[in-house]
Structures are given as structure tokens and as C-alpha cells.
Design a protein around this motif. Structure first.
Motif, PDB file in Angstrom:
ATOM      1  N   ARG A 129       0.832  -1.215   0.000  1.00 50.64           N
ATOM      2  CA  ARG A 129       0.000   0.000   0.000  1.00 50.64           C
ATOM      3  C   ARG A 129       0.855   1.249   0.000  1.00 50.64           C
ATOM      4  O   ARG A 129       0.563   2.208  -0.726  1.00 50.64           O
ATOM      5  CB  ARG A 129      -0.914   0.013   1.217  1.00 50.64           C
ATOM      6  CG  ARG A 129      -2.030  -0.971   1.124  1.00 50.64           C
ATOM      7  CD  ARG A 129      -2.919  -0.876   2.317  1.00 50.64           C
ATOM      8  NE  ARG A 129      -3.895  -1.941   2.301  1.00 50.64           N
ATOM      9  CZ  ARG A 129      -4.974  -1.937   3.036  1.00 50.64           C
ATOM     10  NH1 ARG A 129      -5.220  -0.947   3.847  1.00 50.64           N
ATOM     11  NH2 ARG A 129      -5.822  -2.943   2.964  1.00 50.64           N
ATOM     12  N   ASP A 130       1.892   1.259   0.831  1.00 48.41           N
ATOM     13  CA  ASP A 130       2.774   2.427   0.869  1.00 48.41           C
ATOM     14  C   ASP A 130       3.435   2.651  -0.484  1.00 48.41           C
ATOM     15  O   ASP A 130       3.576   3.792  -0.931  1.00 48.41           O
ATOM     16  CB  ASP A 130       3.849   2.253   1.944  1.00 48.41           C
ATOM     17  CG  ASP A 130       3.305   2.382   3.357  1.00 48.41           C
ATOM     18  OD1 ASP A 130       2.149   2.820   3.515  1.00 48.41           O
ATOM     19  OD2 ASP A 130       4.045   2.030   4.306  1.00 48.41           O
ATOM     20  N   GLY A 131       3.818   1.564  -1.141  1.00 46.18           N
ATOM     21  CA  GLY A 131       4.427   1.695  -2.463  1.00 46.18           C
ATOM     22  C   GLY A 131       3.446   2.243  -3.484  1.00 46.18           C
ATOM     23  O   GLY A 131       3.784   3.122  -4.281  1.00 46.18           O
ATOM     24  N   ALA A 132       2.215   1.762  -3.467  1.00 50.31           N
ATOM     25  CA  ALA A 132       1.203   2.237  -4.421  1.00 50.31           C
ATOM     26  C   ALA A 132       0.862   3.689  -4.165  1.00 50.31           C
ATOM     27  O   ALA A 132       0.752   4.492  -5.104  1.00 50.31           O
ATOM     28  CB  ALA A 132      -0.046   1.367  -4.329  1.00 50.31           C
ATOM     29  N   ILE A 133       0.706   4.030  -2.902  1.00 49.06           N
ATOM     30  CA  ILE A 133       0.387   5.421  -2.565  1.00 49.06           C
ATOM     31  C   ILE A 133       1.559   6.325  -2.909  1.00 49.06           C
ATOM     32  O   ILE A 133       1.380   7.427  -3.426  1.00 49.06           O
ATOM     33  CB  ILE A 133       0.003   5.540  -1.067  1.00 49.06           C
ATOM     34  CG1 ILE A 133      -1.346   4.873  -0.836  1.00 49.06           C
ATOM     35  CG2 ILE A 133      -0.035   6.986  -0.611  1.00 49.06           C
ATOM     36  CD1 ILE A 133      -1.732   4.737   0.626  1.00 49.06           C
ATOM     37  N   GLY A 134       2.775   5.840  -2.667  1.00 49.76           N
ATOM     38  CA  GLY A 134       3.964   6.634  -2.991  1.00 49.76           C
ATOM     39  C   GLY A 134       4.083   6.871  -4.487  1.00 49.76           C
ATOM     40  O   GLY A 134       4.405   7.975  -4.918  1.00 49.76           O
TER      41      GLY A 134
ATOM     42  N   LEU B 266       3.399  10.496  -9.052  1.00 50.57           N
ATOM     43  CA  LEU B 266       2.829  10.823 -10.357  1.00 50.57           C
ATOM     44  C   LEU B 266       2.044  12.128 -10.307  1.00 50.57           C
ATOM     45  O   LEU B 266       2.095  12.933 -11.242  1.00 50.57           O
ATOM     46  CB  LEU B 266       1.923   9.686 -10.837  1.00 50.57           C
ATOM     47  CG  LEU B 266       2.632   8.419 -11.307  1.00 50.57           C
ATOM     48  CD1 LEU B 266       1.609   7.330 -11.603  1.00 50.57           C
ATOM     49  CD2 LEU B 266       3.489   8.706 -12.533  1.00 50.57           C
ATOM     50  N   ILE B 267       1.289  12.328  -9.232  1.00 56.64           N
ATOM     51  CA  ILE B 267       0.489  13.553  -9.128  1.00 56.64           C
ATOM     52  C   ILE B 267       1.384  14.781  -8.966  1.00 56.64           C
ATOM     53  O   ILE B 267       1.118  15.835  -9.537  1.00 56.64           O
ATOM     54  CB  ILE B 267      -0.500  13.439  -7.945  1.00 56.64           C
ATOM     55  CG1 ILE B 267      -1.581  12.429  -8.295  1.00 56.64           C
ATOM     56  CG2 ILE B 267      -1.112  14.780  -7.587  1.00 56.64           C
ATOM     57  CD1 ILE B 267      -2.495  12.085  -7.140  1.00 56.64           C
TER      58      ILE B 267
END
Length: 101
Positions: free
Chosen positions: A67-72, A77-78
Motif C-alpha cells: 500500500r505504501d508503495g502504491a500510494i507513494g 505521479l500527481i
């Protein structure tokens, strides 16, 4: 001779008293050992429970890392100006191809 019998009787009395004290101490220790044995028997499943909890913790940590990797990645990207420029260029190309500009 009576003194010798009295002394012998006294010594036997002391030995009898000490033997009773020894038996009492032995019974007390036996009760303590029985109590400890019950506690150890009650904790027999503890290693399996600890192993199960360790496995669960490892799964939760792996999930948290994903999850931390996906959120990071999403956050990067944003915040990335390069991605914003590419998106703006893509929208501009789309608008040009549709004749809207």
C-alpha cells in the motif's frame, strides 16, 4: 545409665522433629512443583500461537508495504511536473486532432 537413656531419647526426639520438618518441606515443594506443572501444561499451545501471530504480522507488514508503495507511486505521479506536462501535451494533441484549438 538413665542420663544416657534421656540423652538418647532427646536425640531421637530431635531427629523425629527434624524428619517431620523435612517431610513438611518436601510436601510444600511438591505442591509448588504440581502448580508449576499445571501452568506449563496450560502454556503448551503457546509456541504455535506465537508462530501464528508472527505469520500474521509478516502478512500485514507485506500488505502495508504494498500500500505504501502504491500510494507513494500515485503521489509521485500527481506531484511530478513531467507527468503534468505530458498530460497537458496529450490534451493539446487531442484538441488539435479534434479541431477544437
Amino acid at each position: 545409665m538413665t542420663d544416657q537413656l534421656d540423652t538418647t531419647g532427646m536425640m531421637l526426639g530431635e531427629m523425629k522433629g527434624q524428619l517431620r520438618e523435612l517431610i513438611h518441606n518436601l510436601n510444600t515443594m511438591s505442591a509448588k512443583i504440581d502448580s508449576l506443572t499445571e501452568r506449563v501444561a496450560g502454556a503448551a499451545g503457546l509456541p504455535a500461537k506465537v508462530k501464528g501471530l508472527e505469520d500474521r504480522i509478516m502478512m500485514l507488514e507485506a500488505d502495508k508495504n504494498k500500500r505504501d508503495g502504491a500510494i507513494g507511486l500515485g503521489s509521485w505521479l500527481i506531484r511530478s511536473p513531467v507527468i503534468a506536462w505530458l498530460a497537458a501535451g496529450g490534451v493539446a494533441l487531442w484538441a488539435l486532432s479534434k479541431g477544437r484549438l
